[in-house]
Design an enzyme around this catalytic site. Structure first.
Site, PDB file in Angstrom:
ATOM      1  N   HIS A   1      -0.990   2.093   4.800  1.00 38.18           N
ATOM      2  CA  HIS A   1       0.434   2.084   4.465  1.00 38.18           C
ATOM      3  C   HIS A   1       0.694   2.843   3.160  1.00 38.18           C
ATOM      4  CE1 HIS A   1       1.331  -0.905   7.589  1.00 38.18           C
ATOM      5  NE2 HIS A   1       0.143  -1.388   7.276  1.00 38.18           N
TER       6      HIS A   1
ATOM      7  N   ASP B   1       8.765   1.624   6.060  1.00 41.81           N
ATOM      8  CA  ASP B   1       7.651   0.678   5.947  1.00 41.81           C
ATOM      9  C   ASP B   1       7.489   0.193   4.504  1.00 41.81           C
ATOM     10  OD1 ASP B   1       5.162  -0.568   5.990  1.00 41.81           O
ATOM     11  OD2 ASP B   1       4.026   1.246   6.517  1.00 41.81           O
TER      12      ASP B   1
END
Lengths: 552, 552
Positions: free
Chosen positions: B366, B193
């Site tokens: 994130h 990610d």
């Protein structure tokens, strides 16, 4: 003698209250502060520019003594070409502002009939019974000023757009001593820049940026391209100085950048060291590690210098691996995705890209919270009106004022069109004056209204279907089948049966016997509704439906 | 035995590479990772949704073994209702994802024919010759997983969307031990990610937010309204817990918020303390300092709970001075101005509003740079493919990988549609597969093409003019005057003479003798050009011109 009323009226800023224009009125005199424009947001389809609503000023034209310009950014001078022909008053501004305003007025052929008075920072002049003094402020364009306006009721201080910078590049620091002196004599009202009232602490000095850019240029293996605002003369100076220090030549790309460099160096605001500036035809011969390019495009504008370079549309210059690009500007809210797309494209072509806050290649031009508190503390105003910011910024700025002891009752958070009346008893917000957005679209100013924008919005969503109905002028009966054309609705090659069926539906509807008893307006409405339902059922879309009637 | 090729194909994400869908292929087997959707940007006029291009998968339908879902956010599950009917394969996901996916499939009447397999975090299953293991990751929705995919060529680790949080609320922390174990055994490829690869340092824990919200609720004089993402179950839990602690009752406003609270509490992901949750009809009787409202609208969506409250369109609830509103979410890029408008409106009505990073009422889901480096260090992959981010994020993530020792030659920055082939000799990016944006507009999937969008863009700028030309079917000559209708172009009440003149111009043009020698297409083009020039001269606008021909 009882004193009259002093009126403070923010007139426009597309949500940033008083940013583009304000009026200060006492008795028979009005001073206008700034005449700027805004660019449309994405909901204002097809609009080129937005300018302030001057209808209050036009109604009171005999009172308007002049337009006073705080600095030469578009959002403070850009509406002059539209406003001056309506008001026909003199302009008062500093030297650089005169230079940049003159270019605009010349393009519109109204330079000759406009009187532009240059006032140096520190100077003053009379406008009706007001005396206006320019005090130097530091902002992201040289020659910016705030205003000290003496009125019969007391002194107004208007900061203009400003920051504090004890080590500015090129320009002057904000004149805190003068503000302290005025504060000691007594200030009735402070109006101050709220743009960054959300930010705690202090805004860094322009010099921080110089170090960051110098550092990147020193270490760049090939060409360095710097993009920033064309009006940010101090930034251009720092890039040029860094290029000179590292023995690189500087090339300017982009029309507004070229214009501003010329005007600023002609007027002495930009110092160009000998032999540093290069001509475009020398670019290809200059070694990459001896090249710096300064260009427009920091906001990802599609026709700007950098975006054309990034999309390989500039004939002299395209990106090669080893190039370094510096974004020396923050994206203005709304421009983020254009800027990000440009950065992505530069990375894809192999450039090293420096962007965002962490590179320190940009500082902004507005005061943060501690600076705002300092200005209030020095001026010690009786009343406070936060300006230049959206409503939340003004609210937070008003809270800051309260935190350092200005009573809430003496703080007025206005909206455009609000009229604040001050007299010896206090302040009161009265009835509004007109302050609609005035849209400039093509040649026309103000004819685009909310109905036109509403129609453009509908057209943009699901397109248009035009249906022509031909009737016999004697019998009123349908002649042939209705004709139909669509755009932006469905893929006609694949789904023409929808349009055919709509024609059949319209014909059947118009041939119904009981239509003869109804008026044409009623029939049109019923037919439109029937077609709208039909299209929505088939497609879940609602195109705009145009009926064209023809009698033969 | 020589090994075959392993193919890695990001298929969609509207600029965020591989975010919505990826494919992993070896020999006769394809595993699809996620099937999500994106919302359109402002240039995609009238488009409802964008889904990935599945034409490569449809062409290789016989190979596709299943769709593996990493977590239940829209950008990872939202395209399932469109994709499943095309591929007709089983879905593998965790329990919460199954709950939320089932709601969607039921709405589209395809739940019954879909096989959804629930796999617990830590569990594994076979898909063709792949073995897929779910390892727990922490993200902004519970039950998120990353994937460990065993292939004949080696082990792939795909992080999904993740952050590290050693003190998560409700969910599980990212399983670093498992990653270390796998890393010790040897990882061929890491896909990770990149969403926050720009951010230095570590992403704060969800617990930071709990403290901030608790603190605001403890000090609020009246009602507290909290807006956040409906899927952010841990956030809802923290708000509910803080409300319970301060003896306030909680009311839920907004359809998706109500749905998610129900599903999450039914499935055990949200714990509702006894007597805390209130019904809407009890709201008016509850004292303001005993009230907490949780609502949708954190992105300023026009029909959301909070925006309806702010615009006084909610019948139970409107803002009064003393109310406190907490934005427990960041604006998604592109939504800033909607969010800001909502905040301004709340301030104007007298609310205290907490928003922005400084209130600490939100942390994102994130990993930041140090966390990304930790994952690479634990898994020690031979090859690295950054995913889930725009191109610049992937580039920066690749640089991070290089900084901790992964050779540049082993790092592949892909774009959607790129096919990375790995074999025992290394990796190579081959010919692209289709990866266009597939637009969903109303009922149709994929029929809106660039021509339709182009037409909508023109319509949105300067509106439309429809001109009907009636000709005699025998002589081909004009019958009467052309009829004209416009929308979104000019104010017809004020400038009808422009349309009249256009009619006259068209009639004169069509009556010219030499037209008889030209084909209809040529005449139409010349007429359109003449009208376009006329409109542009008069208005500097270029409306879309529709010609409708009728023969009588």
């Amino acid at each position: 003698m009882t004193k009259g009323k002093l009126k403070i009226i923010p007139l426009g800023g597309l949500g940033e209250i008083g940013k583009n224009m304000m009026a200060v009125e006492y008795g028979d005199d009005i001073v206008v502060i700034d005449a700027g424009l805004m660019f449309p947001d994405e909901e204002m389809l097809g609009i080129d520019l937005i300018i302030p609503d001057t209808s209050y000023l036009e109604e009171n034209k005999a009172k308007v003594r002049g337009i006073v310009i705080t600095h030469a950014h578009e959002d403070h001078i850009g509406a002059l070409p539209y406003v001056l022909p309506l008001l026909n008053v003199p302009v008062f501004c500093t030297k650089l502002a005169k230079g940049l305003i003159s270019v605009k007025l010349k393009e519109r052929h109204i330079l000759a009939q406009t009187k532009i008075n240059v006032i140096a920072p520190g100077g003053h002049f009379n406008l009706g019974l007001f005396t206006v003094e320019f005090f130097p402020v530091c902002h992201s364009i040289p020659d910016s000023v705030g205003l000290i306006i003496r009125t019969p009721l007391g002194v107004i201080v208007h900061t203009g757009d400003f920051k504090l910078d004890y080590t500015p590049v090129g320009g002057q620091p904000t004149d805190l001593s003068r503000l302290a002196q005025i504060g000691a004599q007594g200030v009735l009202l402070l109006m101050a820049d709220s743009t960054y009232a959300e930010l705690p602490g202090y805004t860094p000095s322009e010099q921080v940026v110089g170090n960051a850019i110098d550092n990147i240029i020193a270490n760049a293996p090939g060409r360095v391209m710097v993009t920033t605002f064309a009006s940010l003369i101090s930034r251009l100076q720092q890039v040029i100085d860094a290029a000179a220090k590292h023995e690189r030549r500087v090339f300017i790309v982009g029309r507004s950048m070229t214009d501003n460099v010329r005007i600023a160096s002609d007027l002495g605001y930009l110092k160009l060291p000998a032999d540093v500036m290069g001509r475009m035809d020398e670019l290809s011969r200059t070694p990459h590690d001896k090249t710096v390019v300064i260009t427009t495009g920091s906001q990802g504008e599609p026709t700007s210098g950098l975006v054309r370079i990034a999309s390989r549309a500039n004939q002299h210059l395209s990106i090669v691996p080893g190039d370094t690009v510096i974004f020396s500007a923050s994206p203005i809210p709304g421009n983020e995705s254009l800027v990000n797309r440009t950065i992505d494209s530069l990375f894809k072509q192999g450039a090293q890209v420096f962007y965002g806050n962490r590179t320190q290649a940009h500082v902004h031009g507005h005061a943060s919270q501690e600076e705002l508190k300092l200005i209030m503390s020095l001026t010690k105003p009786k009343y406070f009106v936060p300006v230049h910011g959206e409503y939340r910024h003004l609210t937070l700025h008003a809270k800051l004022a309260h935190s350092i002891g200005i009573p809430l009752a003496n703080t007025f958070v206005l909206e455009d069109g609000d009229v604040l009346s001050l007299d010896s008893n206090g302040g009161k917000i009265g009835a509004k004056v007109p302050s609609e957005n005035v849209y400039v679209d093509g040649l026309s100013v103000g004819d685009v209204n909310s109905a036109i924008l509403h129609n453009r919005r509908i057209l943009s969503r699901d397109g248009v279907v035009a249906i022509t109905i031909v009737t016999n002028k004697h019998t009123g009966r349908l002649v042939g089948r209705p004709a139909i054309v669509s755009r932006g609705f469905v893929d006609v090659a694949e789904t023409s049966d929808i349009l055919d069926s709509a024609c059949a539906l319209a014909a059947e509807f118009l041939n119904k016997e009981d239509n003869h008893t109804k008026g044409r307006g009623v029939i049109d409405n019923e037919l439109k509704n029937a077609l709208d339902r039909f299209f929505y059922e088939k497609t879940k879309r609602r195109p705009m439906i145009l009926l064209v009637h023809v009698k033969v």
